[in-house]
Scaffold this motif. Structure first.
Motif, PDB file in Angstrom:
ATOM      1  N   ALA A 168      54.336  59.586 -44.779  1.00 28.82           N
ATOM      2  CA  ALA A 168      55.271  60.795 -44.489  1.00 28.82           C
ATOM      3  C   ALA A 168      54.730  62.047 -43.974  1.00 28.82           C
ATOM      4  CB  ALA A 168      55.856  61.266 -46.088  1.00 28.82           C
ATOM      5  N   GLU A 169      53.528  62.032 -44.015  1.00 28.03           N
ATOM      6  CA  GLU A 169      52.546  63.189 -43.280  1.00 28.03           C
ATOM      7  C   GLU A 169      52.194  62.805 -41.910  1.00 28.03           C
ATOM      8  OE1 GLU A 169      49.799  64.761 -45.701  1.00 28.03           O
ATOM      9  OE2 GLU A 169      51.364  65.672 -47.305  1.00 28.03           O
ATOM     10  N   GLN A 170      52.205  61.592 -41.539  1.00 33.14           N
ATOM     11  CA  GLN A 170      51.842  61.133 -40.238  1.00 33.14           C
ATOM     12  C   GLN A 170      52.912  61.246 -39.168  1.00 33.14           C
ATOM     13  OE1 GLN A 170      51.079  56.828 -40.712  1.00 33.14           O
ATOM     14  NE2 GLN A 170      49.570  57.152 -42.240  1.00 33.14           N
ATOM     15  N   CYS A 171      52.470  61.691 -38.022  1.00 29.28           N
ATOM     16  CA  CYS A 171      53.298  61.808 -36.895  1.00 29.28           C
ATOM     17  C   CYS A 171      54.274  60.895 -36.533  1.00 29.28           C
ATOM     18  CB  CYS A 171      52.396  62.446 -35.673  1.00 29.28           C
ATOM     19  SG  CYS A 171      53.217  62.869 -34.354  1.00 29.28           S
ATOM     20  N   CYS A 172      55.458  61.444 -36.058  1.00 33.11           N
ATOM     21  CA  CYS A 172      56.499  60.373 -35.431  1.00 33.11           C
ATOM     22  C   CYS A 172      56.459  60.171 -34.065  1.00 33.11           C
ATOM     23  CB  CYS A 172      57.819  61.152 -35.972  1.00 33.11           C
ATOM     24  SG  CYS A 172      58.295  62.359 -34.694  1.00 33.11           S
ATOM     25  N   GLY A 173      55.329  60.875 -33.299  1.00 32.69           N
ATOM     26  CA  GLY A 173      55.127  60.425 -32.019  1.00 32.69           C
ATOM     27  C   GLY A 173      55.718  61.556 -30.916  1.00 32.69           C
ATOM     28  N   ALA A 179      55.557  63.189 -25.954  1.00 34.26           N
ATOM     29  CA  ALA A 179      56.511  61.891 -25.852  1.00 34.26           C
ATOM     30  C   ALA A 179      56.760  61.646 -24.365  1.00 34.26           C
ATOM     31  CB  ALA A 179      57.620  62.129 -26.848  1.00 34.26           C
ATOM     32  N   VAL A 180      56.614  62.966 -23.609  1.00 36.44           N
ATOM     33  CA  VAL A 180      56.855  62.336 -21.965  1.00 36.44           C
ATOM     34  C   VAL A 180      55.507  61.996 -21.322  1.00 36.44           C
ATOM     35  CG1 VAL A 180      57.610  63.582 -19.895  1.00 36.44           C
ATOM     36  CG2 VAL A 180      58.846  64.199 -22.372  1.00 36.44           C
ATOM     37  N   LYS A 181      54.450  62.664 -21.744  1.00 32.66           N
ATOM     38  CA  LYS A 181      53.206  62.329 -20.959  1.00 32.66           C
ATOM     39  C   LYS A 181      52.703  61.058 -21.236  1.00 32.66           C
ATOM     40  CE  LYS A 181      52.051  67.265 -20.240  1.00 32.66           C
ATOM     41  NZ  LYS A 181      51.286  68.320 -20.676  1.00 32.66           N
ATOM     42  N   PHE A 182      52.715  60.918 -22.695  1.00 25.62           N
ATOM     43  CA  PHE A 182      51.972  59.527 -23.131  1.00 25.62           C
ATOM     44  C   PHE A 182      53.303  58.619 -23.934  1.00 25.62           C
ATOM     45  CE2 PHE A 182      49.205  63.190 -23.230  1.00 25.62           C
ATOM     46  CZ  PHE A 182      47.985  62.467 -22.460  1.00 25.62           C
ATOM     47  N   GLY A 183      54.082  58.198 -23.030  1.00 26.20           N
ATOM     48  CA  GLY A 183      55.455  57.525 -23.544  1.00 26.20           C
ATOM     49  C   GLY A 183      54.872  56.359 -24.252  1.00 26.20           C
ATOM     50  N   GLU A 184      54.002  55.453 -24.035  1.00 24.98           N
ATOM     51  CA  GLU A 184      53.552  54.269 -24.529  1.00 24.98           C
ATOM     52  C   GLU A 184      53.089  54.479 -25.785  1.00 24.98           C
ATOM     53  OE1 GLU A 184      51.648  51.355 -22.201  1.00 24.98           O
ATOM     54  OE2 GLU A 184      52.953  51.629 -20.576  1.00 24.98           O
ATOM     55  N   SER A 186      53.412  57.259 -27.758  1.00 25.08           N
ATOM     56  CA  SER A 186      54.461  57.542 -28.323  1.00 25.08           C
ATOM     57  C   SER A 186      55.387  56.626 -29.231  1.00 25.08           C
ATOM     58  CB  SER A 186      55.214  58.795 -27.582  1.00 25.08           C
ATOM     59  OG  SER A 186      56.406  59.311 -28.360  1.00 25.08           O
ATOM     60  N   THR A 187      55.880  55.913 -28.469  1.00 21.77           N
ATOM     61  CA  THR A 187      56.612  54.688 -28.903  1.00 21.77           C
ATOM     62  C   THR A 187      56.168  53.969 -29.895  1.00 21.77           C
ATOM     63  OG1 THR A 187      57.624  54.444 -26.646  1.00 21.77           O
ATOM     64  CG2 THR A 187      57.801  52.628 -28.123  1.00 21.77           C
ATOM     65  N   ARG A 188      54.612  53.515 -29.652  1.00 19.47           N
ATOM     66  CA  ARG A 188      53.978  52.796 -30.895  1.00 19.47           C
ATOM     67  C   ARG A 188      53.976  53.558 -32.174  1.00 19.47           C
ATOM     68  NH1 ARG A 188      48.724  49.701 -29.021  1.00 19.47           N
ATOM     69  NH2 ARG A 188      48.946  48.975 -31.060  1.00 19.47           N
ATOM     70  N   ILE A 189      53.632  54.897 -32.000  1.00 16.61           N
ATOM     71  CA  ILE A 189      53.680  55.782 -33.308  1.00 16.61           C
ATOM     72  C   ILE A 189      55.074  55.854 -33.896  1.00 16.61           C
ATOM     73  CG2 ILE A 189      53.395  58.179 -33.879  1.00 16.61           C
ATOM     74  CD1 ILE A 189      51.237  58.544 -31.935  1.00 16.61           C
ATOM     75  N   VAL A 190      56.092  56.065 -33.042  1.00 21.09           N
ATOM     76  CA  VAL A 190      57.457  56.152 -33.637  1.00 21.09           C
ATOM     77  C   VAL A 190      57.837  54.766 -34.279  1.00 21.09           C
ATOM     78  CG1 VAL A 190      58.861  55.633 -31.641  1.00 21.09           C
ATOM     79  CG2 VAL A 190      59.625  57.207 -33.587  1.00 21.09           C
ATOM     80  N   ASP A 191      57.513  53.744 -33.661  1.00 19.13           N
ATOM     81  CA  ASP A 191      57.749  52.460 -34.237  1.00 19.13           C
ATOM     82  C   ASP A 191      57.110  52.304 -35.632  1.00 19.13           C
ATOM     83  OD1 ASP A 191      59.374  50.964 -32.412  1.00 19.13           O
ATOM     84  OD2 ASP A 191      57.903  50.281 -31.127  1.00 19.13           O
ATOM     85  N   ARG A 192      56.097  52.576 -35.850  1.00 19.60           N
ATOM     86  CA  ARG A 192      55.396  52.560 -37.145  1.00 19.60           C
ATOM     87  C   ARG A 192      56.233  53.442 -38.448  1.00 19.60           C
ATOM     88  NH1 ARG A 192      49.050  53.649 -36.943  1.00 19.60           N
ATOM     89  NH2 ARG A 192      49.879  55.546 -36.515  1.00 19.60           N
ATOM     90  N   LYS A 193      56.576  54.662 -37.845  1.00 16.74           N
ATOM     91  CA  LYS A 193      57.410  55.611 -38.641  1.00 16.74           C
ATOM     92  C   LYS A 193      58.664  54.972 -38.740  1.00 16.74           C
ATOM     93  CE  LYS A 193      56.583  58.999 -39.443  1.00 16.74           C
ATOM     94  NZ  LYS A 193      55.968  59.428 -40.864  1.00 16.74           N
ATOM     95  N   CYS A 194      59.422  54.056 -37.871  1.00 18.26           N
ATOM     96  CA  CYS A 194      60.681  53.566 -38.252  1.00 18.26           C
ATOM     97  C   CYS A 194      60.713  52.593 -39.276  1.00 18.26           C
ATOM     98  CB  CYS A 194      61.106  53.037 -36.636  1.00 18.26           C
ATOM     99  SG  CYS A 194      62.024  54.344 -35.750  1.00 18.26           S
ATOM    100  N   GLN A 195      59.516  51.605 -39.168  1.00 22.84           N
ATOM    101  CA  GLN A 195      59.367  50.529 -40.093  1.00 22.84           C
ATOM    102  C   GLN A 195      58.974  51.027 -41.092  1.00 22.84           C
ATOM    103  OE1 GLN A 195      55.795  48.710 -38.182  1.00 22.84           O
ATOM    104  NE2 GLN A 195      56.968  47.895 -36.581  1.00 22.84           N
TER     105      GLN A 195
END
Length: 244
Positions: A168-173, A179-184, A186-195
């Motif tokens: 729960a305390e891990q960043c969502c990306g 999220a704009v500068k490092f899109g790829e 950010s996407t990997r981080i938010v994918d982990r959050k979604c899972q």
């Protein structure tokens, strides 16, 4: 108690119902709420991007707009953190305003922190039939130590069950411009959050920052998940999560 509600620019432009939910909660706590009509942004996007002069202008404007309030409450850990933690450094070039900046920082609170520690709200108007999980957005958690406060309030919502979120305390990306500068990345981080969210089986994920909400909700939908709702904690506490 005269409370200034700083709505935030994201809430104003993209999800104004969060602002109305915050207003409902503050009034339920017995506060006299004022919402300065000229308010805009706290300056955080410019500050994070190196546009210091623009951020300073916005900060000085906010300083004046909320000068006559006993407290300033923000439905965003990120924006509240910008004011409390970063304004002293941002406005150090304006020594004549030093005492006013110190007063503003001392009286500014993230919404759930204010409701628990200052207003000591005993009951909330919201009801929720189902299970939610909670994501701790980075700024509120790390800059303002907002952790137990939203959970303490959610426990007062009739019908609601809380399933703790792994990581729960891990960043969502999101991270604003990250999220704009490092899109790829950010996407990997938010994918982990979604899972992690999906693994709880919760009906909704609840959190306190709209930027993170938009990031998580957008990724859930692109992954094909149209079931899990993404709600601001104010909406759930106020019982306005079903309103447009």
């Amino acid at each position: 108690m005269r409370v200034g509600l700083f709505v935030t620019c994201l809430v104003d432009l993209l999800r104004p119902r969060i602002g109305f939910a915050a207003l409902k909660l503050l009034e339920a706590a017995g506060c006299q709420v004022v919402v300065p009509a000229t308010q805009t942004c706290c300056g955080q996007p410019g500050y994070n991007s190196g546009e210091r002069a623009g951020a300073q202008r916005l900060a000085l404007k906010l300083l004046e707009e909320f000068a006559d309030c006993d407290h300033v409450v923000v439905p965003s850990g990120s924006c509240a953190g910008m004011i409390r933690v970063h304004y002293p450094e941002l406005l150090q070039d304006f020594p004549a305003h030093r005492e006013a900046v110190e007063r503003l920082c001392a009286k500014t609170y993230e919404l759930t922190d204010f409701l628990v520690r200052v207003a000591q709200l005993q009951a909330v108007p919201g009801r929720f039939s189902g299970t939610v999980t909670y994501h701790d957005a980075c700024s509120g958690l790390r800059e303002l130590r907002v952790k137990r406060q939203p959970r303490e309030l959610l426990a007062k919502v009739q019908g609601l069950a809380l399933a703790e979120l792994p990581g729960a305390e891990q960043c969502c990306g999101f991270g604003g411009t990250f999220a704009v500068k490092f899109g790829e990345i950010s996407t990997r981080i938010v994918d982990r959050k979604c899972q992690a969210i999906e693994a709880t089986g919760a009906d909704a994920v609840v959190l306190g920052d709209l930027g993170c909400m938009l990031n998580i909700e957008g990724r859930l939908r692109r992954r094909g998940n149209h079931r899990t709702r993404v709600l601001h904690v104010a909406e759930v506490l106020a019982g306005t999560d079903g309103e447009l």
